[in-house]
Design an enzyme around this catalytic site. Structure first.
Site, PDB file in Angstrom:
ATOM      1  N   TYR A 119       8.191 -81.185  52.672  1.00  0.00           N
ATOM      2  CA  TYR A 119       7.707 -81.278  51.292  1.00  0.00           C
ATOM      3  C   TYR A 119       6.185 -81.237  51.318  1.00  0.00           C
ATOM      4  O   TYR A 119       5.540 -81.866  52.166  1.00  0.00           O
ATOM      5  CB  TYR A 119       8.173 -82.596  50.663  1.00  0.00           C
ATOM      6  CG  TYR A 119       7.650 -82.825  49.266  1.00  0.00           C
ATOM      7  CD1 TYR A 119       8.363 -82.405  48.145  1.00  0.00           C
ATOM      8  CD2 TYR A 119       6.411 -83.461  49.057  1.00  0.00           C
ATOM      9  CE1 TYR A 119       7.872 -82.606  46.865  1.00  0.00           C
ATOM     10  CE2 TYR A 119       5.915 -83.659  47.773  1.00  0.00           C
ATOM     11  CZ  TYR A 119       6.655 -83.229  46.686  1.00  0.00           C
ATOM     12  OH  TYR A 119       6.161 -83.428  45.421  1.00  0.00           O
TER      13      TYR A 119
ATOM     14  N   GLU B 136       3.689 -77.810  43.744  1.00  0.00           N
ATOM     15  CA  GLU B 136       4.704 -78.500  44.544  1.00  0.00           C
ATOM     16  C   GLU B 136       5.524 -77.464  45.298  1.00  0.00           C
ATOM     17  O   GLU B 136       6.105 -76.559  44.685  1.00  0.00           O
ATOM     18  CB  GLU B 136       5.608 -79.334  43.625  1.00  0.00           C
ATOM     19  CG  GLU B 136       6.595 -80.201  44.387  1.00  0.00           C
ATOM     20  CD  GLU B 136       7.504 -80.994  43.452  1.00  0.00           C
ATOM     21  OE1 GLU B 136       8.079 -80.405  42.512  1.00  0.00           O
ATOM     22  OE2 GLU B 136       7.631 -82.221  43.665  1.00  0.00           O
TER      23      GLU B 136
END
Lengths: 394, 307
Positions: free
Chosen positions: A116, A204
């Site tokens: 991530y 993101e």
């Protein structure tokens, strides 16, 4: 402002962030053109809507999954046909779902491991923060809650920019091998440059992946921009997709009104964002449900009030309206006159409670009282909210 | 004493020749505030005239401060130039810059805030209604009004108000005034995600101000500034504090008017902040109509006279 994944990927590529090869299509005829740009073999088919949870979503006709893996391009074409024009409901869209108007095909990458990576503003320090984790492809809030030690953060000093030692810190914490680390370092620097230069609010990448050949790729991308910075980026502003926005919200923005549609039945029209939010809250407090957030701003003109009424009445769920104006500088009588004219122009048939307070309020209330309109006057916010809740329930 | 500004504070207005800045400079002059200078680059040497006042206009903040002794600036400059305007005030060594401008890019504010580190200037705002220290005249005239708040709703007294929202501040101030309770100073810290002075900064100033005997703190969804302030109140503040948080019904992920009013996670919802307020002994107003009453309740419990 949000953009689609395929638009985000194009921007990422422009800044040197590696992404899987992909091509977008908006009509069934385009599917073939788009697919010819990709190599033969496993292909991903991805519905393009501004909401997360696409993979686990269901279309309103029962077809499951807004993101699908296909072994061949022929399969991909067929699956894309089932998604395009269909309405996808995910955990983030609400029950109404979103109509899929663009399909994005990408090469299905071989995944060694998922990570991530995100860049956003840290409000507590007023600095950009890079957030990274070895736990990719899952909900990051869940990771942060259950295993906070697996979340790594680097705050960037805006005077210096992202420092090399910070990039190294992230690479070591994420446990990349030497080849992966070199690629990840380049990617993180490119991503920060994009964040900073485009006035992004958030980038993101979930998941960021490594491949068996040690490549590092942004497999998915969610990018949003600071609305206040858009004037500097005409090309990015051009990426706005009005299909993703509520038509009432688009209409409101044309009149410089700040409007957000909600699912209740008491509409409100208020001046000031804080007062508008707390007007919704007080409706709920007294047992009603707000139909919208609507801030007409500090200098609401008659034209704006008329436009606001029309937008509110465009919502068929609305059963009553609460107007709450604290006219600090503005003359309440001017506002009252605007309300009366607006109500006459739109031919209002629903219960209307008006709470006026502030400058020249006595004259304003007199104007409302002598207007011949069937409106109810409220003294305080609490009084007005109770009155409209009662009228709507009746 | 009041905090930040007193009726004797000399202020300058950056952007005084614009519609917005000009309109509010006039209202501040009418209120009795010492607006001693205006700044508009290229219009130095001209005057801003209103109601018998003749306010000199300067090309730079440094000139204006040097020539007139102004120590505080009200900034009404449009968003693309507002960050620069703040830094000009910092470079001129002002004590306080109050940025009213709404819509400054977040990136500009990140840079401005970094550049201000170590400087003696305090920033209030941006995207805020400003600061009011009420005076003793009719409708609280004779006070110091910096920004866009309606002066007449105030009353000189002993309650401090701090808020992220303009109209909610007016709502609280008006409730107090109607009940005969005056204010020491009212500070709107603004609705942007990156701002200068925080809730906590203002609460500390109120706590140290002998004139202030009670505090109303108004917050909203987004960020953790109210939580930080509440925890400090629990540990250090001996004065009665009432609080309100707007946005209980706001959906997650949507910006509710203010750029900073957006729910990012479980921590910055209204419910989470209200829970922390209660835990920290802050009397929570159930509705925005209850803000003054909430303060009265907690003051009575603590045996403090507000008016």
């Amino acid at each position: 402002m949000n953009i689609h994944e395929y638009q985000a990927k194009a921007l990422l590529e422009k800044y040197g962030v590696p992404v899987p090869r992909g091509a977008a299509a908006t009509t069934p005829e385009d599917f073939i053109t788009a697919l010819t740009r990709l190599p033969d073999g496993p292909t991903m088919v991805k519905s393009q809507i501004h909401a997360g949870g696409r993979g686990k979503g269901t279309f309103t006709d029962g077809f499951k999954g807004g993101v699908k893996f296909c072994k061949t391009k022929a399969d991909a074409k067929e699956i894309a046909g089932k998604m395009l024009g269909n309405t996808l409901v995910t955990a983030q869209t609400g029950p109404a779902g979103r109509k899929v108007q663009t399909i994005y095909f990408t090469v299905a990458s071989e995944i060694k491991k998922e990570y991530y990576l995100a860049i956003l503003l840290d409000r507590a320090t007023s600095r950009p923060v890079i957030v990274a984790s070895t736990e990719g492809g899952v909900e990051i809030e869940k990771v942060a809650h259950e295993t906070p030690e697996k979340i790594h953060k680097v705050h960037v000093d805006p005077a210096y920019g992202l420092a090399d030692f910070q990039v190294r810190e992230l690479i070591f914490k994420l446990g990349f091998n030497a080849a992966e680390g070199k690629n990840a370092g380049k990617l993180i620097r490119a991503l920060y440059t994009m964040y900073w230069e485009t006035d992004a609010a958030m980038i993101e990448i979930n998941p960021l992946i490594t491949t068996p050949t040690d490549e590092v790729l942004a497999l998915d991308a969610k990018v949003s921009f600071d609305d206040n910075g858009l004037y500097r980026h005409p090309l990015i502003t051009g990426l706005r997709d009005l299909n993703e926005e509520d038509p009432k919200e688009i209409e409101a923005s044309k009149h410089s009104l700040s409007y957000i549609a909600l699912d209740g039945n008491i509409a409100c029209l208020v001046n000031g964002a804080g007062l508008a939010m707390s007007t919704m809250d007080i409706i709920k407090h007294f047992g009603g449900t707000p139909a919208n957030f609507l801030d007409v701003g500090g200098g609401a003109s008659k034209e704006q009030v008329v436009a606001a009424f029309k937008i509110i009445l465009g919502d068929t769920n609305v059963k009553g309206i609460l107007v709450n104006i604290f006219g600090g500088i503005m003359d309440c009588n001017v506002i009252a006159t605007g309300i009366v004219e607006a109500v006459k122009e739109v031919g209002l048939k629903l219960p209307l409670v008006v709470r006026l307070e502030g400058n020249n309020v006595t004259a304003g209330k007199a104007t409302l009282a002598s207007s011949g309109l069937a409106l109810v006057s409220g003294d305080t916010m609490a009084d007005a909210a109770q009155k409209i809740v009662k009228l709507v329930a009746a | 004493m009041a905090i930040l500004v007193t009726p004797q504070t000399k202020i300058l207005v950056q952007g005084i020749t614009g519609d917005f800045g000009g309109r509010h400079a006039k209202l501040s002059l009418d209120y009795g505030t010492l607006v001693v200078a205006g700044v508009t680059p290229g219009k130095g040497g001209q005057f801003f005239e209103h109601g018998g006042h003749k306010v000199p206009i300067f090309n730079s903040v440094a000139d204006a401060a040097r020539e007139t002794g102004a120590t505080v600036s009200a900034i009404f400059v449009p968003p693309p130039f507002a960050g620069d305007a703040i830094l000009e005030g910092v470079a001129a060594g002002l004590e306080l810059a109050v940025a009213i401008t709404e819509g400054i890019p977040v990136k500009d504010m990140i840079r401005v805030k970094r550049a201000m580190q170590g400087s003696k200037t305090r920033l209030v705002g941006p995207n805020c209604p400003g600061v009011v220290t009420p005076g003793t005249g009719e409708g609280s005239k004779g006070g110091c009004r910096i920004g866009i708040a309606p002066g007449y709703i105030h009353k000189k007294g002993r309650v401090g108000v701090v808020s992220r929202s303009g109209t909610l501040t007016y709502e609280a101030v008006y409730q107090l005034t109607v009940k005969g309770i005056g204010q020491s100073t009212c500070v709107g810290i603004g609705g942007d995600p990156v701002n200068g002075t925080s809730h906590l900064d203002v609460i500390k100033l109120f706590n140290d101000d002998p004139e202030t005997v009670g505090i109303i703190m108004i917050g909203e969804i987004g960020g953790s500034a109210e939580v930080e302030a509440a925890r400090w109140v629990k540990a250090h503040c001996k004065k009665p504090v009432a609080g309100f948080i707007a946005g209980s019904t706001a959906p997650a992920g949507r910006r509710m008017g203010h750029a900073g009013a957006v729910i990012g996670g479980a921590e910055d919802t209204a419910a989470a902040k209200i829970a922390v307020f209660k835990e920290c002994g802050i009397e929570v107003a159930a509705t925005p109509s209850d803000m003054a009453d909430a303060l009265i309740r907690v003051a009575q419990t603590m045996g403090v006279t507000l008016s």
